[in-house]
Enzyme design. Structure first.
Site, PDB file in Angstrom:
ATOM      1  N   ARG A  31       8.609   0.255   6.160  1.00  0.00           N
ATOM      2  CA  ARG A  31       9.561   1.292   6.420  1.00  0.00           C
ATOM      3  C   ARG A  31      10.192   0.997   6.669  1.00  0.00           C
ATOM      4  O   ARG A  31      10.678   2.414   7.219  1.00  0.00           O
ATOM      5  CB  ARG A  31       8.455   2.758   6.392  1.00  0.00           C
ATOM      6  CG  ARG A  31       6.968   3.115   5.980  1.00  0.00           C
ATOM      7  CD  ARG A  31       6.955   3.802   5.011  1.00  0.00           C
ATOM      8  NE  ARG A  31       6.262   4.674   4.181  1.00  0.00           N
ATOM      9  CZ  ARG A  31       5.375   5.624   3.930  1.00  0.00           C
ATOM     10  NH1 ARG A  31       6.378   6.736   4.284  1.00  0.00           N
ATOM     11  NH2 ARG A  31       4.171   5.880   3.513  1.00  0.00           N
ATOM     12  N   ARG A  35      13.771   7.301   6.217  1.00  0.00           N
ATOM     13  CA  ARG A  35      14.189   8.536   6.966  1.00  0.00           C
ATOM     14  C   ARG A  35      14.756   8.317   8.183  1.00  0.00           C
ATOM     15  O   ARG A  35      15.813   8.712   8.941  1.00  0.00           O
ATOM     16  CB  ARG A  35      13.058   9.701   7.221  1.00  0.00           C
ATOM     17  CG  ARG A  35      12.591  10.068   5.939  1.00  0.00           C
ATOM     18  CD  ARG A  35      11.345  11.082   5.513  1.00  0.00           C
ATOM     19  NE  ARG A  35      10.220  10.043   6.198  1.00  0.00           N
ATOM     20  CZ  ARG A  35       8.983   9.826   5.677  1.00  0.00           C
ATOM     21  NH1 ARG A  35       8.623  11.783   6.308  1.00  0.00           N
ATOM     22  NH2 ARG A  35       8.265   9.248   6.116  1.00  0.00           N
ATOM     23  N   ARG A  44      19.213  11.084   0.441  1.00  0.00           N
ATOM     24  CA  ARG A  44      17.984  12.411   0.156  1.00  0.00           C
ATOM     25  C   ARG A  44      18.833  13.538  -0.219  1.00  0.00           C
ATOM     26  O   ARG A  44      17.856  14.388  -0.636  1.00  0.00           O
ATOM     27  CB  ARG A  44      17.062  12.485   0.898  1.00  0.00           C
ATOM     28  CG  ARG A  44      16.242  10.829   0.890  1.00  0.00           C
ATOM     29  CD  ARG A  44      15.125  10.873  -0.517  1.00  0.00           C
ATOM     30  NE  ARG A  44      14.163  11.772   0.315  1.00  0.00           N
ATOM     31  CZ  ARG A  44      13.925  12.592  -0.180  1.00  0.00           C
ATOM     32  NH1 ARG A  44      14.663  13.221  -1.214  1.00  0.00           N
ATOM     33  NH2 ARG A  44      12.742  13.102   0.810  1.00  0.00           N
ATOM     34  N   ASP A  82       6.942   3.746  -3.694  1.00  0.00           N
ATOM     35  CA  ASP A  82       5.910   3.998  -3.056  1.00  0.00           C
ATOM     36  C   ASP A  82       4.483   3.988  -3.848  1.00  0.00           C
ATOM     37  O   ASP A  82       4.753   2.975  -5.018  1.00  0.00           O
ATOM     38  CB  ASP A  82       6.051   5.364  -2.895  1.00  0.00           C
ATOM     39  CG  ASP A  82       4.957   6.158  -2.363  1.00  0.00           C
ATOM     40  OD1 ASP A  82       5.319   6.319  -0.953  1.00  0.00           O
ATOM     41  OD2 ASP A  82       3.781   6.996  -2.808  1.00  0.00           O
ATOM     42  N   TYR A 158      -6.115   9.344  -2.804  1.00  0.00           N
ATOM     43  CA  TYR A 158      -5.414  10.249  -3.295  1.00  0.00           C
ATOM     44  C   TYR A 158      -5.822  10.337  -4.230  1.00  0.00           C
ATOM     45  O   TYR A 158      -5.240  12.027  -4.426  1.00  0.00           O
ATOM     46  CB  TYR A 158      -3.817   9.018  -2.854  1.00  0.00           C
ATOM     47  CG  TYR A 158      -2.886   9.331  -1.633  1.00  0.00           C
ATOM     48  CD1 TYR A 158      -2.546  10.377  -0.746  1.00  0.00           C
ATOM     49  CD2 TYR A 158      -3.047   7.947  -1.258  1.00  0.00           C
ATOM     50  CE1 TYR A 158      -2.191  10.257   0.289  1.00  0.00           C
ATOM     51  CE2 TYR A 158      -2.026   8.591  -0.094  1.00  0.00           C
ATOM     52  CZ  TYR A 158      -1.854   9.086   0.662  1.00  0.00           C
ATOM     53  OH  TYR A 158      -0.956   9.087   1.737  1.00  0.00           O
TER      54      TYR A 158
HETATM   55  O1  LIG Z   1       2.376  10.176   5.814  1.00  0.00           O
HETATM   56  C1  LIG Z   1       2.129   9.196   5.947  1.00  0.00           C
HETATM   57  O2  LIG Z   1       2.378   8.174   6.109  1.00  0.00           O
HETATM   58  C2  LIG Z   1       2.112   8.572   4.177  1.00  0.00           C
HETATM   59  C3  LIG Z   1       1.860  10.085   3.025  1.00  0.00           C
HETATM   60  C4  LIG Z   1       3.204   9.087   2.151  1.00  0.00           C
HETATM   61  C5  LIG Z   1       2.728   8.556   1.257  1.00  0.00           C
HETATM   62  N1  LIG Z   1       4.392   8.139   0.861  1.00  0.00           N
HETATM   63  C6  LIG Z   1       5.239   8.629   1.264  1.00  0.00           C
HETATM   64  C7  LIG Z   1       4.597  10.034   2.258  1.00  0.00           C
HETATM   65  C8  LIG Z   1       4.936  11.312   3.220  1.00  0.00           C
HETATM   66  C9  LIG Z   1       6.018  11.108   3.771  1.00  0.00           C
HETATM   67  O3  LIG Z   1       5.742   9.164   4.380  1.00  0.00           O
HETATM   68  O4  LIG Z   1       5.565  11.232   5.027  1.00  0.00           O
HETATM   69  C10 LIG Z   1       6.251   9.546   1.046  1.00  0.00           C
HETATM   70  C11 LIG Z   1       7.426   8.801   1.256  1.00  0.00           C
HETATM   71  N2  LIG Z   1       7.715   6.969   0.641  1.00  0.00           N
HETATM   72  C12 LIG Z   1       8.332   6.936   1.623  1.00  0.00           C
HETATM   73  C13 LIG Z   1       9.299   7.176   2.571  1.00  0.00           C
HETATM   74  C14 LIG Z   1      10.455   6.849   2.378  1.00  0.00           C
HETATM   75  C15 LIG Z   1       9.417   6.559   3.738  1.00  0.00           C
HETATM   76  O5  LIG Z   1       8.922   6.851   5.116  1.00  0.00           O
HETATM   77  O6  LIG Z   1      10.732   7.432   5.019  1.00  0.00           O
HETATM   78  C16 LIG Z   1       8.487   8.546   1.847  1.00  0.00           C
HETATM   79  C17 LIG Z   1       9.046   9.479   2.959  1.00  0.00           C
HETATM   80  C18 LIG Z   1       9.993  10.918   1.530  1.00  0.00           C
HETATM   81  C19 LIG Z   1      11.301  11.012   2.045  1.00  0.00           C
HETATM   82  O7  LIG Z   1      12.120  10.528   2.022  1.00  0.00           O
HETATM   83  O8  LIG Z   1      10.872  12.105   1.861  1.00  0.00           O
HETATM   84  C20 LIG Z   1       8.638   5.084   1.776  1.00  0.00           C
HETATM   85  C21 LIG Z   1       7.787   4.379   1.044  1.00  0.00           C
HETATM   86  N3  LIG Z   1       6.516   4.271   0.747  1.00  0.00           N
HETATM   87  C22 LIG Z   1       5.612   2.875   1.582  1.00  0.00           C
HETATM   88  C23 LIG Z   1       6.643   2.293   1.416  1.00  0.00           C
HETATM   89  C24 LIG Z   1       6.024   0.798   1.763  1.00  0.00           C
HETATM   90  C25 LIG Z   1       6.417  -0.036   3.623  1.00  0.00           C
HETATM   91  O9  LIG Z   1       5.528   0.763   3.930  1.00  0.00           O
HETATM   92  O10 LIG Z   1       6.890  -0.401   3.616  1.00  0.00           O
HETATM   93  C26 LIG Z   1       7.538   2.949   1.736  1.00  0.00           C
HETATM   94  C27 LIG Z   1       8.782   1.939   1.409  1.00  0.00           C
HETATM   95  C28 LIG Z   1      10.114   1.841   2.410  1.00  0.00           C
HETATM   96  C29 LIG Z   1      10.577   0.740   2.699  1.00  0.00           C
HETATM   97  O11 LIG Z   1      11.209   0.204   1.531  1.00  0.00           O
HETATM   98  O12 LIG Z   1      11.438   0.248   3.293  1.00  0.00           O
HETATM   99  C30 LIG Z   1       4.428   3.184   1.395  1.00  0.00           C
HETATM  100  C31 LIG Z   1       3.219   4.195   1.442  1.00  0.00           C
HETATM  101  N4  LIG Z   1       3.533   5.172   0.803  1.00  0.00           N
HETATM  102  C32 LIG Z   1       1.981   5.696   1.136  1.00  0.00           C
HETATM  103  C33 LIG Z   1       0.963   5.368   1.333  1.00  0.00           C
HETATM  104  C34 LIG Z   1      -0.062   5.541   2.550  1.00  0.00           C
HETATM  105  C35 LIG Z   1       0.077   5.878   3.885  1.00  0.00           C
HETATM  106  C36 LIG Z   1      -1.052   6.657   3.958  1.00  0.00           C
HETATM  107  O13 LIG Z   1      -2.057   7.846   3.642  1.00  0.00           O
HETATM  108  O14 LIG Z   1      -1.658   7.395   5.129  1.00  0.00           O
HETATM  109  C37 LIG Z   1       1.900   3.917   1.957  1.00  0.00           C
HETATM  110  C38 LIG Z   1       1.454   2.389   2.742  1.00  0.00           C
HETATM  111  C39 LIG Z   1       1.264   2.942   4.082  1.00  0.00           C
HETATM  112  O15 LIG Z   1       2.169   3.213   4.659  1.00  0.00           O
HETATM  113  O16 LIG Z   1       0.491   2.480   4.856  1.00  0.00           O
HETATM  114  C40 LIG Z   1       1.972   7.802   0.765  1.00  0.00           C
END
Ligand SMILES: O=C(O)CCc1c2[nH]c(c1CC(=O)O)Cc1[nH]c(c(CC(=O)O)c1CCC(=O)O)Cc1[nH]c(c(CC(=O)O)c1CCC(=O)O)Cc1[nH]c(c(CCC(=O)O)c1CC(=O)O)C2
Length: 363
Positions: A31, A35, A44, A82, A158
């Protein structure tokens, strides 16, 4: 079609993933584009989350943000996307408000018929491939680019829970009540993962990471039945498909969060070069379990980043010593034990990188 890209100037990540000794540990964080960065929040303000993912110019821009900010300190980029783009490609609607939510989750196996029969990954997720190719060009070889996808079990959960979950009651109901239908759906998801990762490699991804973020919700027994076979299917078939086209396979990383119970068997037979670790295992214990068969990635508790500079320095020092082999870094990629969280001060992350550079250096 193979692309011509600028030559890679920093291959620490790829060498560590192949198990080699390195002069210091390569470092990146899950990540890292997100954010906690003001420049990401600025993008964003005028673009929805999935719009950023689907617009290659925007995805490239935010992928590069941490690389620019931490120039010379970061050793990898990860394409901004994502894990939930796969359920979308399979025909499900996914909203981000602000966490992921599915208006019509899969309720019973009868709902599987609502999914696309055939998933044309090029058509549905070609925007990720374009973003990868554009990002490779924009990176100008500064650091390698990581591609990724969610693992079948995590995506299945999911798709059935309809979002995040505390008890996983619905997805557990499926695996225990409808085990055969569950296994069939998990394999269908795995096939999409294979197509997606092969496409990412062809588009220019130099390492591929599979996120099984909810692996720790399964018992060791159920992990072996409902997750492991799909993870093996992915690693085997990605390599086979690329080899069939005479293309080299990028190193592959599996991050099975919470599944430290499975580390020894994953190192033996899952088919990944690197295993990602959460913070619930001691680095030296992880080294002992995997017996040198795979590289490791991780594993500082992301919340240490809230503890101030001394806490960060102390944790990094300990982790560097814990992963060291014969007094230096080998087969280790420094990272957090899960994604960085939105409230972290970017300057504290910079300090984390500086500490990794300092304490992992081979003397
Ligand atoms: O709450 C959570 O952390 C997971 C739910 C969630 C996901 N996408 C999400 C959200 C909302 C959020 O981040 O608030 C929505 C999401 N995905 C992402 C973001 C950006 C950020 O975290 O600020 C966001 C936040 C959304 C926003 O910008 O408002 C981007 C993302 N998701 C992901 C990645 C790959 C990585 O981790 O590097 C990446 C790319 C990061 C990069 O380019 O540096 C992977 C991802 N997305 C997701 C999961 C599942 C995690 C879980 O459920 O525990 C996972 C895998 C993981 O982190 O273990 C689902």
């Amino acid at each position: 079609m193979a692309h011509e890209f600028p030559p890679l100037k920093n291959d620490l990540l790829l060498r560590a993933a192949r198990g080699e000794k390195t002069e210091r540990a390569p470092v990146w964080v899950m990540r890292q584009a997100g954010r906690y960065l003001p420049e990401f929040r600025e993008v964003r303000k005028s673009h929805e989350f999935f719009e950023v993912c689907r617009t290659p110019a925007l995805a490239t821009e935010v992928t590069l943000q941490p690389i620019r900010r931490y120039s010379g300190l970061l050793d990898a980029s990860i394409i901004f996307s994502d894990i939930l783009v796969i359920p979308q490609a399979m025909g499900m609607e996914v909203l981000m408000n602000p966490g992921p939510s599915f208006p019509e989750p899969l309720d019973t196996p009868a709902d599987i018929s609502k999914l696309n029969k055939v998933v044309d990954v090029e058509k549905e997720l070609g925007y990720v491939f374009k973003a990868i190719t554009q990002t490779r060009i924009a990176l100008a070889g500064e650091v390698p680019l990581i591609g990724f996808c969610g693992a079948p079990w995590t995506l299945f959960a999911y798709m059935i829970e309809g979002g995040g979950s505390k008890f996983f009651q619905k997805s557990k109901t499926w695996i225990f009540k409808y085990p055969e239908e569950s296994k069939a759906l998990l394999m269908r998801i795995a096939d999409v993962c294979v197509d997606f990762l092969v496409g990412q490699a062809k588009a220019g991804a130099q390492l591929l990471q599979v996120f099984d973020s909810w692996a720790g919700e399964l018992s060791p027994h159920d992990f072996d039945i409902f997750s492991l076979p799909t993870l093996v299917h992915i690693s085997t078939n990605v390599r086979k498909r690329l080899a069939a086209e005479n293309l080299p396979s990028p190193p592959m990383t599996l991050f099975a969060k919470g599944a430290n119970y499975a580390l020894a068997s994953l190192a033996d037979s899952a088919g990944y070069d690197t295993l990602g670790l959460d913070w619930q295992i001691d680095p030296a214990e992880a080294r002992r379990l995997v017996k040198g068969k795979v590289a490791l990635q991780g594993n500082m508790d992301p919340n240490v980043l809230y503890g101030g500079r001394d806490a960060i320095e102390g944790a990094v020092k300990r982790i560097c010593a814990g992963f060291a082999v014969d007094g230096g870094p080998q087969a280790w990629i420094a990272n957090l034990g899960h994604g960085i969280t939105p409230g972290v001060d970017p300057e504290d992350l910079r300090w984390f990188f500086e500490c990794v550079h300092k304490y992992s250096a081979r003397s």
